[in-house]
Write a protein that holds these residues in place. Sequence first.
Motif, PDB file in Angstrom:
ATOM      1  N   VAL A  64      48.214   5.207 -31.233  1.00 62.91           N
ATOM      2  CA  VAL A  64      47.029   4.394 -31.193  1.00 62.91           C
ATOM      3  C   VAL A  64      46.208   4.397 -30.161  1.00 62.91           C
ATOM      4  CG1 VAL A  64      46.678   1.887 -31.136  1.00 62.91           C
ATOM      5  CG2 VAL A  64      48.462   2.005 -32.467  1.00 62.91           C
ATOM      6  N   TRP A  65      46.785   4.954 -28.821  1.00 58.51           N
ATOM      7  CA  TRP A  65      46.268   4.662 -27.722  1.00 58.51           C
ATOM      8  C   TRP A  65      45.270   5.957 -27.691  1.00 58.51           C
ATOM      9  CZ3 TRP A  65      45.726   8.493 -23.962  1.00 58.51           C
ATOM     10  CH2 TRP A  65      45.093   8.460 -22.842  1.00 58.51           C
ATOM     11  N   LEU A  66      45.670   7.046 -28.386  1.00 56.36           N
ATOM     12  CA  LEU A  66      45.148   8.156 -28.928  1.00 56.36           C
ATOM     13  C   LEU A  66      44.040   8.009 -29.531  1.00 56.36           C
ATOM     14  CD1 LEU A  66      45.435  11.042 -27.574  1.00 56.36           C
ATOM     15  CD2 LEU A  66      46.485  11.766 -29.539  1.00 56.36           C
ATOM     16  N   LEU A  67      44.146   7.521 -30.411  1.00 53.80           N
ATOM     17  CA  LEU A  67      42.767   7.263 -31.658  1.00 53.80           C
ATOM     18  C   LEU A  67      41.678   6.320 -30.781  1.00 53.80           C
ATOM     19  CD1 LEU A  67      44.603   7.571 -34.725  1.00 53.80           C
ATOM     20  CD2 LEU A  67      43.204   9.129 -33.766  1.00 53.80           C
ATOM     21  N   ASP A  68      42.298   5.489 -29.729  1.00 55.16           N
ATOM     22  CA  ASP A  68      41.344   4.672 -29.694  1.00 55.16           C
ATOM     23  C   ASP A  68      40.557   5.226 -28.403  1.00 55.16           C
ATOM     24  OD1 ASP A  68      41.714   2.209 -30.602  1.00 55.16           O
ATOM     25  OD2 ASP A  68      43.703   1.573 -28.742  1.00 55.16           O
ATOM     26  N   GLN A  69      40.470   6.898 -28.665  1.00 61.00           N
ATOM     27  CA  GLN A  69      39.857   7.203 -27.214  1.00 61.00           C
ATOM     28  C   GLN A  69      39.147   8.298 -28.234  1.00 61.00           C
ATOM     29  OE1 GLN A  69      41.021   6.562 -23.923  1.00 61.00           O
ATOM     30  NE2 GLN A  69      42.675   5.612 -25.113  1.00 61.00           N
ATOM     31  N   VAL A  70      38.840   8.293 -29.426  1.00 62.53           N
ATOM     32  CA  VAL A  70      38.208   9.083 -30.073  1.00 62.53           C
ATOM     33  C   VAL A  70      36.883   8.390 -30.304  1.00 62.53           C
ATOM     34  CG1 VAL A  70      38.228  10.263 -32.302  1.00 62.53           C
ATOM     35  CG2 VAL A  70      39.762  10.638 -31.519  1.00 62.53           C
ATOM     36  N   PRO A  71      35.333   9.261 -30.335  1.00 63.42           N
ATOM     37  CA  PRO A  71      34.593   8.672 -29.597  1.00 63.42           C
ATOM     38  C   PRO A  71      33.659   8.106 -31.720  1.00 63.42           C
ATOM     39  CG  PRO A  71      33.907  11.204 -29.484  1.00 63.42           C
ATOM     40  CD  PRO A  71      35.753  10.388 -28.977  1.00 63.42           C
ATOM     41  N   ARG A  72      33.089   7.939 -31.983  1.00 62.40           N
ATOM     42  CA  ARG A  72      32.716   7.405 -33.164  1.00 62.40           C
ATOM     43  C   ARG A  72      31.141   8.215 -33.646  1.00 62.40           C
ATOM     44  NH1 ARG A  72      35.150   1.823 -31.963  1.00 62.40           N
ATOM     45  NH2 ARG A  72      37.495   1.816 -32.582  1.00 62.40           N
ATOM     46  N   PRO A  73      31.289   8.196 -34.415  1.00 61.83           N
ATOM     47  CA  PRO A  73      31.783   8.654 -35.960  1.00 61.83           C
ATOM     48  C   PRO A  73      32.332  10.136 -35.736  1.00 61.83           C
ATOM     49  CG  PRO A  73      30.005   9.358 -36.757  1.00 61.83           C
ATOM     50  CD  PRO A  73      29.557   8.475 -35.091  1.00 61.83           C
ATOM     51  N   GLN A  74      33.733  10.505 -34.589  1.00 59.46           N
ATOM     52  CA  GLN A  74      33.569  11.790 -35.123  1.00 59.46           C
ATOM     53  C   GLN A  74      35.794  12.506 -35.206  1.00 59.46           C
ATOM     54  OE1 GLN A  74      32.542  14.302 -31.167  1.00 59.46           O
ATOM     55  NE2 GLN A  74      30.417  13.085 -31.300  1.00 59.46           N
ATOM     56  N   LEU A  75      36.362  12.000 -35.806  1.00 55.16           N
ATOM     57  CA  LEU A  75      37.408  12.612 -36.010  1.00 55.16           C
ATOM     58  C   LEU A  75      37.181  12.990 -37.335  1.00 55.16           C
ATOM     59  CD1 LEU A  75      40.185  12.198 -36.120  1.00 55.16           C
ATOM     60  CD2 LEU A  75      40.416   9.836 -37.033  1.00 55.16           C
ATOM     61  N   ARG A  76      37.060  13.835 -37.401  1.00 52.76           N
ATOM     62  CA  ARG A  76      36.672  15.237 -38.310  1.00 52.76           C
ATOM     63  C   ARG A  76      38.545  16.295 -38.226  1.00 52.76           C
ATOM     64  NH1 ARG A  76      31.669  15.639 -39.020  1.00 52.76           N
ATOM     65  NH2 ARG A  76      31.373  14.385 -37.628  1.00 52.76           N
ATOM     66  N   GLY A  77      38.203  16.853 -39.576  1.00 53.22           N
ATOM     67  CA  GLY A  77      38.483  18.007 -39.973  1.00 53.22           C
ATOM     68  C   GLY A  77      39.899  17.796 -40.627  1.00 53.22           C
ATOM     69  N   PRO A  78      41.081  18.950 -40.208  1.00 54.17           N
ATOM     70  CA  PRO A  78      42.514  18.922 -40.341  1.00 54.17           C
ATOM     71  C   PRO A  78      42.967  17.556 -40.212  1.00 54.17           C
ATOM     72  CG  PRO A  78      41.896  21.232 -39.908  1.00 54.17           C
ATOM     73  CD  PRO A  78      40.536  20.171 -39.742  1.00 54.17           C
ATOM     74  N   VAL A  79      43.183  16.988 -38.799  1.00 50.87           N
ATOM     75  CA  VAL A  79      44.047  15.908 -37.773  1.00 50.87           C
ATOM     76  C   VAL A  79      44.018  14.757 -38.571  1.00 50.87           C
ATOM     77  CG1 VAL A  79      41.442  15.255 -36.288  1.00 50.87           C
ATOM     78  CG2 VAL A  79      44.656  14.735 -35.800  1.00 50.87           C
TER      79      VAL A  79
END
Length: 203
Positions: A64-79
């Motif tokens: 939860v904490w880790l994904l809170d650090q991801v800038p938007r909208p940059q969560l992409r790819g195999p992960v």
Amino acid sequence: HCWSSAEHRAAADQVASRLQQEQGSSLAQLLVAEDCQLLQQVVAQLQPQLKQFPRHPAAVAALVWLLDQVPRPQLRGPVLARLLPHLLNITEHWMPHCKVAGCRLILSVVTSAPAPELVFYGRAELLWEVLLPSLVKFVYLSSWRDPGTCDSVQLASVCIQEVASCDPAAARTLCHDLHTLTPVNNTFDTLVTQMLASIAAPS
């Protein structure tokens, strides 16, 4: 942070600070660089614990904490594909604290991942087809137990609207008969009204 002690949190902060200083980039930038390579590595390390998440709540808190650090909208790819099974399992669990953690993860994914990528790879369909009914049921049951608006219900309500917004047309199909429901209680009825308004077809 959700660490087990103040000392653990301080140590984690020091590690993150040292990493950022050495790399000359923020943690958010490091996580999403090279198609989220660092994020993939960290998620891979959490994988064994996430598969047995009821026995490893710290792994869920870390995710939860880790994904809170991801800038938007940059969560992409195999992960993204690697995350969704855990997100589904955590949200579907019967324990309320797992539901809440799952809602936070959903919110991070649907706001941090580009909408075209969610739709193109069929992940949006997975979100609204599996998670939307589960979240609506959770709010329905919770609204009976506590007619007031508790934090978990508020969070779930936000997640429902975010998930529905991934594909409004599909959400309209899934929720086509919600407007015919007999009034339940103020908390649930307000959620239904807001959700239907947010996915309504443009006039």
